[in-house]
Design a protein around this motif. Sequence first.
Motif, PDB file in Angstrom:
ATOM      1  N   HIS A 157       0.836  -1.225   0.000  1.00  0.00           N
ATOM      2  CA  HIS A 157       0.000   0.000   0.000  1.00  0.00           C
ATOM      3  C   HIS A 157       0.859   1.258   0.000  1.00  0.00           C
ATOM      4  CE1 HIS A 157      -3.376  -2.699   1.242  1.00  0.00           C
ATOM      5  NE2 HIS A 157      -2.394  -3.283   1.913  1.00  0.00           N
ATOM      6  N   LEU A 158       2.096   1.136  -0.429  1.00  0.00           N
ATOM      7  CA  LEU A 158       3.103   2.194  -0.352  1.00  0.00           C
ATOM      8  C   LEU A 158       3.309   2.685   1.085  1.00  0.00           C
ATOM      9  CD1 LEU A 158       5.125   3.524  -2.295  1.00  0.00           C
ATOM     10  CD2 LEU A 158       3.577   5.451  -2.525  1.00  0.00           C
ATOM     11  N   GLN A 159       2.912   1.877   2.056  1.00  0.00           N
ATOM     12  CA  GLN A 159       3.204   2.150   3.464  1.00  0.00           C
ATOM     13  C   GLN A 159       4.329   1.192   3.851  1.00  0.00           C
ATOM     14  OE1 GLN A 159       1.018   4.389   5.265  1.00  0.00           O
ATOM     15  NE2 GLN A 159       0.167   4.741   3.216  1.00  0.00           N
ATOM     16  N   ASN A 160       5.245   1.675   4.684  1.00  0.00           N
ATOM     17  CA  ASN A 160       6.333   0.803   5.127  1.00  0.00           C
ATOM     18  C   ASN A 160       5.745  -0.495   5.678  1.00  0.00           C
ATOM     19  OD1 ASN A 160       7.364   3.426   4.864  1.00  0.00           O
ATOM     20  ND2 ASN A 160       9.144   2.830   6.095  1.00  0.00           N
TER      21      ASN A 160
END
Length: 461
Positions: A157-160
């Motif tokens: 989710h393009l979250q780390n």
Amino acid sequence: MSNKMWGGRFSTGPDAIMEEINVSIGFDQRLYAQDIAGSKAHAAMLSAQKIIAAKDAQKIQKGLDTILSEIEAGKFTFRRDLEDIHMNVESRLAELIGAPAGRLHTARSRNDQVATDFRLYVRDTIDTLDEQMADLQRALAEKALAHAGTVMPGFTHLQNAQPVTFGHHLMAYVEMLGRDRGRFADARKRLNESPLGSAALAGTSFPIDREATAAALGFDRPTANSLDGVSDRDFVMETLAAASICAVHLSRFAEEIVIWTSPAFGLVKLTDAFTTGSSIMPQKRNPDAAELARAKSGRIIGALTGILVVMKGLPLAYAKDTQEDKEGTFDALSALSLVIAAIAGMVRDMEPEATRMKAAAGQGYATATDLADWLVRTLNIPFREAHHVTGRIVALASERGVPLHRLSLEEMQGVEKRITQDVFSVLSVTNSVRSRTSYGGTAPARVRQQARRWLKKLGPA
Ligand code: ARG
């Protein structure tokens, strides 16, 4: 004046608009080499089968060779009134050798001629693209080997999400390109049948040898049905489908380059060689090559859509609609070639900002899964419960505004009293990636294995 090639039944020439919509020489002149090769194979076969005299065949061969060198020397005048490459070549042949030129088109039609030429062209282009894709894989695998242990943030989710290594990330694209090459190779296998000798649509009454022309042109065999031979454009659709999938892969990578090089991320640096500036903002370093590589997928997918729509609802056999198969294909395949070259250039050029990457890899509690796994492994807590305990520890760290490894043992024990000092060994990003040793995992040793396996398979450039 009516057309020299087919004007017997005509008394006047075409309307200017008729010529304008009909003419293809502007783009199909690209097929000159394939057209001449096809004609040479056809003439040799006609002579071997005694359909034309050997001395006429010789003149035809010589004439065609002359035309080839004229075109290659830029000395050939392509004429719009002759419509396409086939009639341009044949008409010039008539100028060069006279009457025998008229025998070349025996047992042949432009319908099987163009189908043959275009298959040859697409096949040649696939071979060039394959070499380019292999080169890109080599560039990626070499860079991956150099950065097998360079820790970067892995995203969902393009979250780390979890730390990975830069090398591992690059190797993902080597796999994708491996499948892309497989798709092109499949398309090549199926396209490699010769339509030559299908004639207009029904075959011919002349005793031609289609096996011979197929073999002379490097085809595996002749097409088995003459109607199919002249009207099939599967090979274009399949090749453009493979091109589109490859372009989508490279567009995803290009997007990542855009993200990584943005100062807000600052994970990767491109040198001046692959960066452009801004005419107003002196500080800017823009990744234009990556952006264009991302964008060119649009025209490649457009060409696939174009040919699918052209062919949909087209009755057998040949119709002039199929002349529309070429421009989109030429454009798409050259665009893909350029994209592959640009991405390979950027891969060789790019360097990760290792320190920043590592710091970013630890952001967002990226080793939370390592903590949960530790709880499962060491305290034998079921994973779902470990997930919950970890969630509470993350919440605590978030409240304190510190990363996980900055919480004290006592603070962690406040959530789960059985936690020991050993837990800190899994909270660093380096240990996190090192522990992912499962087959296909991001552990540097695994990445090195993957990269070496591919480099061996790819061989030297
Ligand atoms: N220029 C044509 C094409 O690209 C060649 C075939 C023309 N055949 C015909 N019957 N008009 O499709």
